[in-house]
Every structure is written in C-alpha cells, then in structure tokens.
Write an enzyme that holds these catalytic residues in place. Structure first.
Site, short mmCIF file in Angstrom:
data_model
loop_
_atom_site.label_atom_id
_atom_site.label_comp_id
_atom_site.label_asym_id
_atom_site.label_seq_id
_atom_site.Cartn_x
_atom_site.Cartn_y
_atom_site.Cartn_z
N ASP A 67 32.50 -36.27 8.61
CA ASP A 67 31.09 -36.28 8.22
C ASP A 67 30.84 -35.56 6.90
O ASP A 67 31.73 -34.88 6.37
CB ASP A 67 30.22 -35.67 9.34
CG ASP A 67 30.80 -34.39 9.92
OD1 ASP A 67 31.68 -33.79 9.29
OD2 ASP A 67 30.37 -34.00 11.01
N ASN A 136 25.30 -28.00 21.23
CA ASN A 136 24.54 -28.98 22.00
C ASN A 136 25.40 -30.19 22.42
O ASN A 136 24.88 -31.19 22.87
CB ASN A 136 23.31 -29.46 21.21
CG ASN A 136 23.69 -30.18 19.93
OD1 ASN A 136 24.87 -30.37 19.64
ND2 ASN A 136 22.70 -30.58 19.16
N HIS A 138 27.36 -32.02 20.40
CA HIS A 138 27.62 -33.06 19.40
C HIS A 138 29.09 -33.06 18.97
O HIS A 138 29.75 -32.03 19.00
CB HIS A 138 26.67 -32.97 18.21
CG HIS A 138 26.90 -31.86 17.23
ND1 HIS A 138 25.88 -31.05 16.77
CD2 HIS A 138 28.01 -31.43 16.60
CE1 HIS A 138 26.36 -30.19 15.90
NE2 HIS A 138 27.65 -30.38 15.79
N GLU A 143 24.54 -36.51 17.41
CA GLU A 143 23.68 -35.58 18.15
C GLU A 143 23.25 -36.19 19.48
O GLU A 143 23.17 -37.41 19.62
CB GLU A 143 22.42 -35.30 17.32
CG GLU A 143 22.69 -34.64 15.96
CD GLU A 143 22.88 -33.14 16.06
OE1 GLU A 143 23.36 -32.64 17.10
OE2 GLU A 143 22.54 -32.46 15.08
C1 GLP Z 1 29.18 -29.11 12.65
C2 GLP Z 1 30.05 -30.33 12.31
C3 GLP Z 1 30.96 -30.68 13.43
C4 GLP Z 1 31.50 -29.40 14.01
C5 GLP Z 1 30.39 -28.65 14.72
C6 GLP Z 1 30.78 -27.27 15.20
O1 GLP Z 1 27.86 -29.26 12.34
N1 GLP Z 1 29.40 -31.48 11.83
O2 GLP Z 1 31.98 -31.55 13.00
O3 GLP Z 1 32.51 -29.68 14.94
O4 GLP Z 1 29.21 -28.66 13.97
O5 GLP Z 1 30.84 -26.35 14.15
P1 GLP Z 1 31.54 -24.96 14.25
O6 GLP Z 1 33.01 -25.22 14.32
O7 GLP Z 1 31.18 -24.24 12.97
O8 GLP Z 1 31.03 -24.28 15.46
#
Ligand code: GLP
Length: 241
Positions: A67, A136, A138, A143
């Site tokens: 992404d 959440n 995702h 989402e």
């Molecule tokens: C982000 C990304 C995801 C990631 C998630 C968790 O917003 N788009 O690909 O896995 O949220 O992030 P983190 O590893 O910083 O907790």
C-alpha cells in the site's frame, strides 16, 4: 492457520526473516510481498544483517508493497516509498527496477490499480507475502467494512487507523485520508503468507483472529482463515495481552 509464539519482538523478527531467507534459498527469483509499519522493521533489520554477514542475495528478488498513501510524494519522509528505501532497499543488493510500490500520486488511480494487479500476475504472482495487522483487524489498508475490495483499490482510511498512524506525522491533520492498497483478493492469491504482530496493543485483535472460528469483513484479517498456507507469528505480549 499455523501460529508461532515467540518470546519477544527480536525473536519474532528473526523467525520472520529466516522464513524469507529459506524461501529465497528455494527460489532465488522470489516474488516477495512487503508490508510497512513498525511491525516489520525488526524483520528488515535482520534481513539486512543476513545480507551483510551471511550473503543473503536479493539480486533476483522482486518485491511488491501492499500500500501507499494517496497524495503523498515518493520522497516524503512518511511515504511508504521512503520507508522502504531507508528501512530496507538501500541496505541490500536488490535491483530498484524490481521493487514495486503503489504510486499515491497517479492521475488515473482506477486504471493504475488494475495495472498493479496485472503486473503482479505478470511477474508470476506473489510467492511469499509479509503482513502486519491493524488494531482494528485491517490488513494492508483493507479496513473493516460491509464489503472488502478484491483487487487493488483506492480506499478511505478509518478514524482509528488515521489516529494510529498519526504517531508518524507532526499532527493528525497531516495523515492522508485515503490510500491505494492491494485488495483482499490480491493478498489471498499469494502462495504463502506470514502475518506478524507484536506488543500489547495487538493483543485484542490477535485474540479475536486466533479464535479461528469466524470469517467477517468486520475483521479483514479473518479472511486469511480461508488461505491454505498462513503462519501467524506473534510475541508473548501480543499473544497474552
Ligand atoms: C498500517 C499499514 C499496514 C500495517 C498496519 C499495522 O497502517 N497500512 O500494512 O500492517 O497498519 O501497522 P504497525 O505495524 O505500525 O502496527
């Protein structure tokens, strides 16, 4: 869904990096799906160590990132392009021409998203996909919602994700409200998936996911229960809360 519980973040990161190393050993021209966020940082550090100290070779590897924020320049310090360059790509022998990250500044995002999925197919599909998970539920930026996108798409971020990601920005107003993300179908086509989660903040969502009893678009990661080769790697904090 296989579950590995590691003592701490360092062990989790080593286990994830070793899985990637083993897959590259089996297939030097591996197509590797990559995630951003805090979670895979330790894995990328370990991959850099494996490259520098043990000669792990990325010269034939192709990567696809999950992404990118919409409207953000590639050299913006909070772009996922910048993250990948500084966190991994600059420190290993990967060919930049073999690294693909959605472009958040394209003029025609719909057309671009289709091309991104087509390009993944053209490269033979993703062999190993690395995933984090949002608080959440995702995955990538898919989402919780009534319906989930199958292919790569432009999506709105939820308030909780904007809030969670505001820690990387000077203020919450600067967090983009939309992103381009690989869809659930794009992710599910990966031949093998590893999902990483560490820390107490992820304990609730991991507890839900590891019940392994229901698939719901309200917990996008639960769709992974339908995939034949998923390994969830967590540390004790994420596992026990
Ligand atoms: C982000 C990304 C995801 C990631 C998630 C968790 O917003 N788009 O690909 O896995 O949220 O992030 P983190 O590893 O910083 O907790």
């Amino acid at each position: 869904m296989k579950v590995i519980v590691e003592k701490n973040y360092e062990e989790l990161s080593k286990t994830a990096a070793n899985i990637i190393k083993d897959e590259i050993a089996k297939k030097p021209n591996l197509v590797l799906g990559l995630a951003t966020g805090s979670t895979p940082e330790g894995t990328y550090r370990e991959l850099i160590r494996l490259h520098k100290e043990e000669g792990l070779d990325f010269s034939q590897v192709t990567t696809f990132n999950l992404d990118e924020y919409v409207g953000i320049d590639k050299d913006h310090p909070n772009s996922y392009h910048y993250y990948m360059k500084t966190t991994l790509f600059d420190h290993i022998n990967i060919d930049p021409n073999n690294t693909f990250i959605p472009d958040g500044k394209v003029e025609n995002p719909e057309k671009y998203c289709k091309e991104y999925d087509r390009l993944i197919e053209e490269k033979g599909g993703i062999d190993l996909q690395v995933l984090g998970i949002g608080e959440n539920g995702h995955i990538a930026f898919n989402e919780p919602d009534e319906a989930l996108n199958v292919g790569t798409s432009v999506v709105n971020l939820t308030e909780s994700t904007i809030q969670a990601n505001s820690r990387f920005f000077d203020s919450i107003d600067q967090v983009p409200k939309t992103a381009i993300t690989m869809g659930i179908g794009s992710i599910m086509k990966a031949k093998k998936i590893i999902l990483l989660a560490n820390g107490k903040k992820k304990a609730n969502v991991i507890k839900e996911l590891l019940k392994q009893d229901k698939i719901t678009t309200k917990l996008p990661a639960s769709i992974l229960l339908l995939h034949p080769d998923v390994t969830v790697i967590v540390d004790e904090e994420a596992y026990n809360g």
